[in-house]
Design a protein around this motif. Structure first.
Motif, PDB file in Angstrom:
ATOM      1  N   LEU A 175      46.730  22.698  29.268  1.00 44.83           N
ATOM      2  CA  LEU A 175      48.073  22.925  28.909  1.00 44.83           C
ATOM      3  C   LEU A 175      48.778  24.259  29.346  1.00 44.83           C
ATOM      4  CD1 LEU A 175      47.359  22.757  25.058  1.00 44.83           C
ATOM      5  CD2 LEU A 175      48.087  20.935  26.680  1.00 44.83           C
ATOM      6  N   TRP A 176      48.208  24.629  30.250  1.00 42.77           N
ATOM      7  CA  TRP A 176      48.850  25.617  31.379  1.00 42.77           C
ATOM      8  C   TRP A 176      48.973  25.259  32.643  1.00 42.77           C
ATOM      9  CZ3 TRP A 176      47.274  31.655  30.208  1.00 42.77           C
ATOM     10  CH2 TRP A 176      47.708  32.088  29.228  1.00 42.77           C
ATOM     11  N   ILE A 177      49.185  23.931  32.771  1.00 41.18           N
ATOM     12  CA  ILE A 177      48.990  23.257  34.071  1.00 41.18           C
ATOM     13  C   ILE A 177      50.287  23.624  34.713  1.00 41.18           C
ATOM     14  CG2 ILE A 177      50.430  21.119  33.309  1.00 41.18           C
ATOM     15  CD1 ILE A 177      48.688  19.612  35.034  1.00 41.18           C
ATOM     16  N   GLY A 178      50.358  23.861  36.019  1.00 33.40           N
ATOM     17  CA  GLY A 178      51.467  24.203  36.830  1.00 33.40           C
ATOM     18  C   GLY A 178      51.845  25.672  36.821  1.00 33.40           C
ATOM     19  N   LYS A 179      51.209  26.440  36.362  1.00 31.49           N
ATOM     20  CA  LYS A 179      51.300  27.889  36.006  1.00 31.49           C
ATOM     21  C   LYS A 179      50.582  28.414  37.168  1.00 31.49           C
ATOM     22  CE  LYS A 179      53.539  28.215  32.193  1.00 31.49           C
ATOM     23  NZ  LYS A 179      54.831  28.599  32.075  1.00 31.49           N
ATOM     24  N   ARG A 180      51.279  29.444  37.865  1.00 34.53           N
ATOM     25  CA  ARG A 180      50.443  30.315  38.895  1.00 34.53           C
ATOM     26  C   ARG A 180      49.434  31.096  38.560  1.00 34.53           C
ATOM     27  NH1 ARG A 180      52.548  31.448  44.309  1.00 34.53           N
ATOM     28  NH2 ARG A 180      50.893  32.192  45.569  1.00 34.53           N
ATOM     29  N   GLN A 181      48.431  31.114  38.967  1.00 37.45           N
ATOM     30  CA  GLN A 181      47.197  32.063  38.401  1.00 37.45           C
ATOM     31  C   GLN A 181      46.576  32.737  39.457  1.00 37.45           C
ATOM     32  OE1 GLN A 181      45.071  29.371  35.973  1.00 37.45           O
ATOM     33  NE2 GLN A 181      46.125  30.364  34.197  1.00 37.45           N
ATOM     34  N   ILE A 182      45.852  33.831  39.421  1.00 39.61           N
ATOM     35  CA  ILE A 182      44.591  34.267  40.240  1.00 39.61           C
ATOM     36  C   ILE A 182      43.347  33.528  39.505  1.00 39.61           C
ATOM     37  CG2 ILE A 182      43.604  36.359  40.942  1.00 39.61           C
ATOM     38  CD1 ILE A 182      46.387  37.621  41.167  1.00 39.61           C
ATOM     39  N   PHE A 183      42.604  33.045  40.181  1.00 36.53           N
ATOM     40  CA  PHE A 183      41.296  32.446  39.583  1.00 36.53           C
ATOM     41  C   PHE A 183      40.187  33.375  40.275  1.00 36.53           C
ATOM     42  CE2 PHE A 183      44.257  29.095  39.816  1.00 36.53           C
ATOM     43  CZ  PHE A 183      44.039  28.146  38.697  1.00 36.53           C
ATOM     44  N   ILE A 184      39.337  33.603  38.996  1.00 44.26           N
ATOM     45  CA  ILE A 184      38.162  34.551  39.418  1.00 44.26           C
ATOM     46  C   ILE A 184      36.929  33.724  39.150  1.00 44.26           C
ATOM     47  CG2 ILE A 184      36.944  36.733  39.000  1.00 44.26           C
ATOM     48  CD1 ILE A 184      39.670  37.855  38.332  1.00 44.26           C
ATOM     49  N   ARG A 185      36.424  33.275  40.134  1.00 39.72           N
ATOM     50  CA  ARG A 185      35.428  32.244  39.931  1.00 39.72           C
ATOM     51  C   ARG A 185      33.917  32.926  40.101  1.00 39.72           C
ATOM     52  NH1 ARG A 185      35.525  27.171  39.688  1.00 39.72           N
ATOM     53  NH2 ARG A 185      37.388  26.784  40.971  1.00 39.72           N
ATOM     54  N   PHE A 186      33.179  32.743  38.828  1.00 37.87           N
ATOM     55  CA  PHE A 186      31.861  33.655  38.805  1.00 37.87           C
ATOM     56  C   PHE A 186      30.770  32.274  39.112  1.00 37.87           C
ATOM     57  CE2 PHE A 186      34.156  36.037  35.815  1.00 37.87           C
ATOM     58  CZ  PHE A 186      33.720  37.131  36.045  1.00 37.87           C
ATOM     59  N   ALA A 187      29.774  33.012  39.560  1.00 43.42           N
ATOM     60  CA  ALA A 187      28.663  32.173  39.982  1.00 43.42           C
ATOM     61  C   ALA A 187      27.579  32.294  38.986  1.00 43.42           C
ATOM     62  CB  ALA A 187      27.788  32.624  41.364  1.00 43.42           C
ATOM     63  N   ASP A 215      55.647  35.167  41.123  1.00 41.71           N
ATOM     64  CA  ASP A 215      55.525  33.926  40.059  1.00 41.71           C
ATOM     65  C   ASP A 215      54.251  34.080  39.337  1.00 41.71           C
ATOM     66  OD1 ASP A 215      54.094  33.459  42.406  1.00 41.71           O
ATOM     67  OD2 ASP A 215      54.484  31.161  42.330  1.00 41.71           O
ATOM     68  N   LEU A 216      53.332  34.954  39.548  1.00 40.65           N
ATOM     69  CA  LEU A 216      52.108  35.081  38.796  1.00 40.65           C
ATOM     70  C   LEU A 216      52.357  34.976  37.395  1.00 40.65           C
ATOM     71  CD1 LEU A 216      49.137  35.192  38.944  1.00 40.65           C
ATOM     72  CD2 LEU A 216      49.358  37.714  39.110  1.00 40.65           C
TER      73      LEU A 216
END
Length: 231
Positions: free
Chosen positions: A17-29, A68-69
């Motif tokens: 539902l937040w599709i299209g929003k500019r984000q910073i992704f932090i991907r954990f292992a 735009d974040l």
């Protein structure tokens, strides 16, 4: 305090539902599940992450910040394995916060501060080669109960494939509705990528939506970042 990080990058949210929003992704292992459809297999193994401090992550967020974040998304792997680490980052930033979780760690979810959105997976038995069990579903339900009780913004996501049966979706919907008869929250049905495998099978989307629509707000949303060929 450090946690294993696979990557930190800026892109557009391609799901939910937040599709299209500019984000910073932090991907954990690291992940406590092993879903057979996972499209970030390298993030399942904790050894594939590089240990980073909170300060290093916050510095990278500042470097990636754009006008735009919209928000920061903690994803994985399973980000709630590192809830203390996430809370430290949240305390040092001013952005909206999203958690993308498999929903099986309700205690950890309840400890995250200042959440703006939770994308919570509902797993189907077919998502596992052999290790699905009722405890997975029960923990997802506990997570939903916690989010509702604490008035948190969330939606549930179900990944469906061309082989997913209408009976499976209908049974899951009825089961959840019996637990939450007065809560009409949102469910996103996410067609498994690539979309081309759905050729001549798209009628299933209508059937799935109709079966859940009696009880929930239903959305059919594919992985748009893959359609756009971005990370």
């Amino acid at each position: 305090m450090k946690a294993p990080i696979v990557e930190i990058f800026s892109s557009f949210q391609g799901e939910g539902l937040w599709i299209g929003k500019r984000q910073i992704f932090i991907r954990f292992a690291g992940c406590n599940l092993n879903c057979n459809y996972c499209d970030t297999k390298n993030s399942q193994n904790v050894n594939n992450g590089i240990l980073k401090s909170v300060e290093e992550v916050v510095k990278k967020i500042k470097e990636l910040e754009t006008p735009d974040l919209h928000s920061i998304s903690f994803t994985g792997g399973e980000p709630l394995l590192y809830f203390d680490f996430i809370n430290e980052i949240i305390s040092q930033t001013d952005f909206k916060i999203m958690i993308e979780t498999n929903g099986t760690l309700p205690d950890s979810l309840s400890k995250i501060n200042n959440l703006n959105c939770v994308s919570l997976d509902l797993k189907l038995p077919e998502h596992f080669n052999k290790d699905w069990n009722e405890e997975i579903f029960n923990n997802e339900i506990l997570s939903i109960k916690s989010l509702i009780a604490n008035k948190k913004n969330f939606y549930c996501k179900i990944v469906v494939s061309p082989s997913t049966s209408l009976a499976t979706i209908k049974e899951l919907g009825e089961k959840i509705h019996k637990i939450f008869p007065n809560d009409k929250f949102s469910i996103v049905l996410q067609p498994e990528s690539p979309i081309k495998q759905w050729k001549n099978k798209s009628n299933a989307f209508f059937e799935f939506s109709e079966s859940l629509g009696e009880y929930f707000n239903v959305f059919i949303i594919p992985q748009t970042h893959k359609i756009l060929n971005i990370e």
